[in-house]
Design an enzyme around this catalytic site. Structure first.
Site, PDB file in Angstrom:
ATOM      1  CG  ASP A  27      14.738  21.702  16.916  1.00  0.00           C
ATOM      2  OD1 ASP A  27      14.899  21.527  15.806  1.00  0.00           O
ATOM      3  OD2 ASP A  27      14.699  22.844  17.586  1.00  0.00           O
ATOM      4  CG  HIS A  82       5.170  -2.383   0.643  1.00  0.00           C
ATOM      5  ND1 HIS A  82       4.973  -3.011   1.904  1.00  0.00           N
ATOM      6  CD2 HIS A  82       3.684  -2.778   0.100  1.00  0.00           C
ATOM      7  CE1 HIS A  82       4.074  -3.656   2.450  1.00  0.00           C
ATOM      8  NE2 HIS A  82       3.014  -3.594   1.230  1.00  0.00           N
ATOM      9  CG  ASP A  93      -2.051  -0.266  -1.499  1.00  0.00           C
ATOM     10  OD1 ASP A  93      -2.749   0.227  -0.562  1.00  0.00           O
ATOM     11  OD2 ASP A  93      -1.566  -1.421  -1.073  1.00  0.00           O
ATOM     12  CG  ASP A 115      -4.714  -1.521   2.716  1.00  0.00           C
ATOM     13  OD1 ASP A 115      -4.103  -0.991   1.732  1.00  0.00           O
ATOM     14  OD2 ASP A 115      -4.201  -2.816   3.297  1.00  0.00           O
ATOM     15  CG  HIS A 168       1.036  -9.730  -2.350  1.00  0.00           C
ATOM     16  ND1 HIS A 168      -0.257  -9.839  -1.945  1.00  0.00           N
ATOM     17  CD2 HIS A 168       1.156  -9.085  -3.711  1.00  0.00           C
ATOM     18  CE1 HIS A 168      -0.958  -9.321  -3.311  1.00  0.00           C
ATOM     19  NE2 HIS A 168      -0.149  -8.759  -4.061  1.00  0.00           N
ATOM     20  CG  HIS A 186      -3.746  -7.338   5.514  1.00  0.00           C
ATOM     21  ND1 HIS A 186      -4.065  -6.402   6.116  1.00  0.00           N
ATOM     22  CD2 HIS A 186      -3.168  -6.890   4.282  1.00  0.00           C
ATOM     23  CE1 HIS A 186      -3.823  -5.216   5.212  1.00  0.00           C
ATOM     24  NE2 HIS A 186      -3.474  -5.663   4.237  1.00  0.00           N
ATOM     25  CG  HIS A 199       0.018  -5.098   7.196  1.00  0.00           C
ATOM     26  ND1 HIS A 199       1.362  -4.896   7.097  1.00  0.00           N
ATOM     27  CD2 HIS A 199      -0.984  -5.151   6.201  1.00  0.00           C
ATOM     28  CE1 HIS A 199       1.204  -4.589   5.601  1.00  0.00           C
ATOM     29  NE2 HIS A 199      -0.251  -4.847   5.339  1.00  0.00           N
ATOM     30  CD  GLU A 237      -3.473  -6.717   0.233  1.00  0.00           C
ATOM     31  OE1 GLU A 237      -2.823  -6.029  -0.463  1.00  0.00           O
ATOM     32  OE2 GLU A 237      -3.763  -6.660   1.451  1.00  0.00           O
ATOM     33  CE1 TYR A 273       1.636  -6.253  -7.583  1.00  0.00           C
ATOM     34  CE2 TYR A 273       1.435  -8.302  -7.127  1.00  0.00           C
ATOM     35  CZ  TYR A 273       1.102  -7.095  -7.058  1.00  0.00           C
ATOM     36  OH  TYR A 273      -0.031  -6.978  -5.910  1.00  0.00           O
ATOM     37  NE  ARG A 279      -1.546  -4.069  -3.598  1.00  0.00           N
ATOM     38  CZ  ARG A 279      -0.183  -3.640  -4.041  1.00  0.00           C
ATOM     39  NH1 ARG A 279       0.497  -4.499  -4.761  1.00  0.00           N
ATOM     40  NH2 ARG A 279      -0.019  -2.608  -3.533  1.00  0.00           N
ATOM     41  CD  GLU A 327      -5.264  -3.623   0.166  1.00  0.00           C
ATOM     42  OE1 GLU A 327      -4.551  -2.694  -0.803  1.00  0.00           O
ATOM     43  OE2 GLU A 327      -5.006  -3.911   0.945  1.00  0.00           O
TER      44      GLU A 327
END
Ligand code: GLY
Ligand code: MN
Ligand code: MN
Length: 429
Positions: A36, A235, A252, A263, A342, A346, A353, A376, A380, A398, A400
């Protein structure tokens, strides 16, 4: 935001509807996490965009010349447990609607609302159970042709709402600025305080606590805190590893302020300095990012930024001897994707996104003022790829930022967050 913002959006949607068209926009429901216990509530972005209401399960109904809302009923006993509800009268007044009902009246009223409406706009696909009930109703209504009545003949996704959300008003840009300001506090504190021996989740806790402390709702998406080779998982959200001496940490994370999120990605060393290998890759990504930001301006097709970034990074990888051969073929064959898999950016807004079309008839849309996008690029280096010199394996970088399109001069909403190597290392002294 001032209530007039929501009233004006409602009017503007109504004006774009034709006769015999009806739009339904549903609030998010509460969702069970376990037994619950519910997940932390986050309002549906489309519903919030039009109503500014943070309660679950409401429905906004709009026709060209009619507006109504269904909401949780005022209920003293329930409100003691779960908090004050606005109630139908307050909602009607606040949004200046024609009618306002308790949710209990939905079943009996929705028939009348959909009768003789030719087009039903609704975001089909978000909630299958709800869709199925609506479709059943549409079928039943269309069985009444004998009585001279009909139900919706055309079911459409209200993409016009997403096109509205794509271009940000001054109030929305202010929210994004505020989200960026709060995000900066979290990221900077991590750069200063992170030390080898800490765990990734300690950094996550600092981010969330700074965001909450400064008036945000928390992170706008799961915080990615990835030390060492975890940074090569795009991610990564488990955030459980212990930080080692020579690790660089990829963070990130963006704060969410009233449904608007930042972001941001930054990479910084656990100890006082980046290693020589980390520096080489960092500088390449940083230059790619600066070039890409310079292209992020009005009248440039969004996809061009990505294509130019792929070329720049592929050339860089070739110069550093991670890739061999002709740059154009490395791009055409997709060989560069071993290191960059990637997209460069965006749309950003209420959803990380964010909504809106990227292509029109197969052609990338040109950016225009009011659009907010991320830039971004990243590189890698697979920790298990034996073609890569060992000392580079497991590096992930990265960088961004969030950019407001503003004519020829991109406005970096997150520019206060350090990203030059010298600035980052200076914070550690
Ligand atoms: N945080 C997800 C992204 O950067 O797109
Ligand atoms: Mn991100
Ligand atoms: Mn992003």
């Amino acid at each position: 935001m001032n209530q007039s913002v929501f009233r004006n959006r409602i009017r503007s949607v109504q004006n774009s509807l034709r006769d015999a068209e009806v739009l339904l926009v549903f609030a998010a429901p509460l969702r069970i996490r376990n037994r619950d216990v519910e997940y932390k509530f986050r309002q549906d972005s489309d519903y919030y965009y039009l109503t500014g209401i943070e309660e679950n399960d409401g429905v906004l109904v709009l026709r060209r010349n009619y507006s109504a809302h269904f909401s949780l009923p005022k209920d003293k006993e329930k409100e003691i447990w779960t908090g004050i509800r606005l109630g139908k009268t307050e909602i009607k007044n606040r949004l200046e609607l024609d009618e306002s009902f308790d949710l209990g009246e939905w079943e009996s009223r929705i028939v009348g609302i959909l009768t003789n409406q030719f087009t039903l706009y609704h975001f089909f696909g978000k909630d299958k159970e709800r869709d199925s009930k609506l479709l059943e109703l549409v079928y039943v209504l269309n069985e009444r042709l004998r009585e001279g009545k009909f139900g919706p003949q055309r079911l459409e996704i209200p993409n016009f709402l997403h096109e509205m959300r794509m271009y940000k008003s001054q109030e929305e840009i202010d929210k994004l600025r505020e989200a960026a300001r709060i995000t900066a506090i979290g990221h900077e504190r991590l750069m200063r305080e992170t030390k080898p021996g800490m765990y990734e989740f300690e950094l996550e806790a600092i981010l969330e606590s700074e965001y909450l402390k400064h008036g945000a709702w928390g992170g706008g998406y799961g915080h990615i805190v990835a030390a060492g080779k975890n940074a090569t998982i795009l991610h990564y959200t488990s955030n459980k590893s212990k930080i080692q001496n020579n690790d660089a940490i990829l963070v990130d994370s963006g704060a969410e302020k009233d449904c608007y999120t930042a972001d941001v990605t930054r990479v910084f060393p656990a100890s006082k300095k980046f290693t020589a290998e980390q520096k080489v890759i960092y500088e390449l990504v940083l230059q790619a990012q600066k070039n890409a930001i310079a292209e992020t301006k009005a009248n440039v097709e969004f996809n061009t930024v990505h294509e130019k970034t792929i070329r720049f990074l592929t050339e860089g990888l070739k110069d550093l001897k991670f890739l061999q051969g002709d740059v154009s073929s490395l791009i055409e064959t997709g060989e560069y994707k071993r290191f960059y898999m990637h997209r460069t950016g965006h749309y950003l807004g209420m959803d990380v996104h964010d909504v809106g079309r990227y292509f029109d008839n197969g052609r990338s849309k040109a950016m225009t003022n009011g659009l907010v996008v991320t830039v971004e690029p990243g590189l890698y280096f697979d920790p298990n790829d034996e073609r890569i010199p060992e000392n580079f394996r497991g590096i992930g970088v990265r960088i961004e930022d969030d950019i407001l399109i503003n004519g020829e001069t991109p406005e970096i909403l997150t520019s206060m967050i350090p990203k030059e190597i010298s600035e980052i290392e200076a914070l550690k002294e």
